[in-house]
Design an enzyme around this catalytic site. Structure first.
Site, PDB file in Angstrom:
ATOM      1  N   SER A  90      34.732  22.231 108.837  1.00  0.00           N
ATOM      2  CA  SER A  90      33.941  22.757 107.540  1.00  0.00           C
ATOM      3  C   SER A  90      33.434  23.907 106.699  1.00  0.00           C
ATOM      4  CB  SER A  90      32.366  23.286 108.978  1.00  0.00           C
ATOM      5  OG  SER A  90      32.810  24.666 109.136  1.00  0.00           O
ATOM      6  N   TYR A 110      48.977  31.964 121.109  1.00  0.00           N
ATOM      7  CA  TYR A 110      48.762  31.032 120.052  1.00  0.00           C
ATOM      8  C   TYR A 110      50.043  30.660 119.665  1.00  0.00           C
ATOM      9  CZ  TYR A 110      47.567  30.435 115.149  1.00  0.00           C
ATOM     10  OH  TYR A 110      47.366  29.903 113.811  1.00  0.00           O
ATOM     11  N   LYS A 131      50.708  26.490 119.635  1.00  0.00           N
ATOM     12  CA  LYS A 131      51.623  26.139 117.804  1.00  0.00           C
ATOM     13  C   LYS A 131      53.044  25.795 117.963  1.00  0.00           C
ATOM     14  CE  LYS A 131      48.320  26.654 115.542  1.00  0.00           C
ATOM     15  NZ  LYS A 131      47.219  25.631 114.989  1.00  0.00           N
TER      16      LYS A 131
END
Ligand code: NAP
Length: 244
Positions: free
Chosen positions: A10, A152, A156
């Site tokens: 979005s 995080y 990743k």
């Protein structure tokens, strides 16, 4: 017409990738976790102005059943699924000593498990088609680690292993899987940094500027294109020379 599904699209990098793939001629399946993300937002208008079809699919990509419904709906709506971009991701930063188990698990679920969910489901369609492109959003934090981002960077780094394994498992069916690892890209995430943090970061970047979302979208467009038909299992760092 070929179809591209971009998760978390979005806004931010995902929206830029969706627009670029629309300019390349793909019908676009947008996704985000809530309908509200598409309010006050002209991404669908921008994409349809490119002359392609565009639909939005609300799903939490950390949940397998949501992904199952979404992938089926995309196939039913567009007839094929040719490009999957696993872009949805979150940060919940903090030093490991103070990081709660819930926050660790949340980031792993949204950033990493989502890649399993979506790759398995879209991969099944692509295997039947005997063609497909899967492009995963990793990060320089996954390549080099980053203090304050244990959850995080773990998610990743895992994406890099998943990218290479997917490339090996699906390559014989004409499916490529690659990752991009952005550095510091100008988004609401980097806008939140204070002046001292910004100065320290810019000092580390050879090009002395942040990246723009379009600069990530351009590399994803290449990886989805015919020109990248023999590129698989690779991680392309897009960081303006952060790590040399
Ligand atoms: P962003 O602006 O926060 O956009 C991510 C989108 O994903 C948001 O709309 C978000 O919605 C959505 N999302 C979050 N959880 C979701 C879920 N469970 N299911 C579906 N959608 C979900 O992020 P961005 O900066 O564009 O980053 C995009 C990707 O690039 C991420 O994977 C990020 O880790 C990676 N990346 C970014 C940078 C950077 O500098 N920005 C650097 C390296 C890598 P909500 O707002 O509701 O959470």
């Amino acid at each position: 017409m070929a179809t591209a599904l971009i998760t978390g699209s979005s806004r931010g990098i995902g929206a830029a990738i969706a627009l670029r793939l629309a300019q390349d001629g793909y019908d676009i399946a947008l996704n985000d976790i809530s309908e509200a993300m598409f309010e006050d937002n002209d991404i669908m208008e921008k994409i349809t102005a490119c002359g392609v079809k565009c639909e939005k699919f609300i799903a939490d990509v950390s949940k397998y059943d949501h992904c199952e419904e979404m992938v089926k709906a995309v196939k039913d709506t567009f007839g094929s699924l040719d490009v999957l971009v696993n872009n949805a991701g979150i940060t919940r930063d903090g030093l490991m000593a103070r990081m709660s188990e819930e926050i660790y698990d949340l980031v792993i679920a949204v950033n990493q498990k989502s890649v399993f969910n979506m790759t398995k489901l879209a991969g099944t369609i692509m295997m039947k088609q005997r063609s497909g492109r899967i492009i995963n959003l990793s990060s320089v934090a996954g390549l080099y680690g980053n203090a304050g981002q244990l959850n995080y960077s773990a998610s990743k780094a895992a994406i890099i292993g998943m990218t290479k394994t997917t490339a090996k498992e699906l390559g014989s069916r004409g499916i490529t899987c690659n990752a991009v690892a952005p550095g510091f890209i100008q988004t609401p995430m980097t806008d939140k940094l204070n002046e001292d943090q910004k100065k320290a970061i810019l000092n580390m970047i050879a090009m002395k500027r942040y990246g723009q979302v379009e600069e990530i979208a351009g590399v994803v467009s290449f990886l989805a294109s015919k020109d990248a038909s023999y590129v698989t299992g690779q991680v392309i760092e897009i960081s303006g020379g952060l790590s040399m």
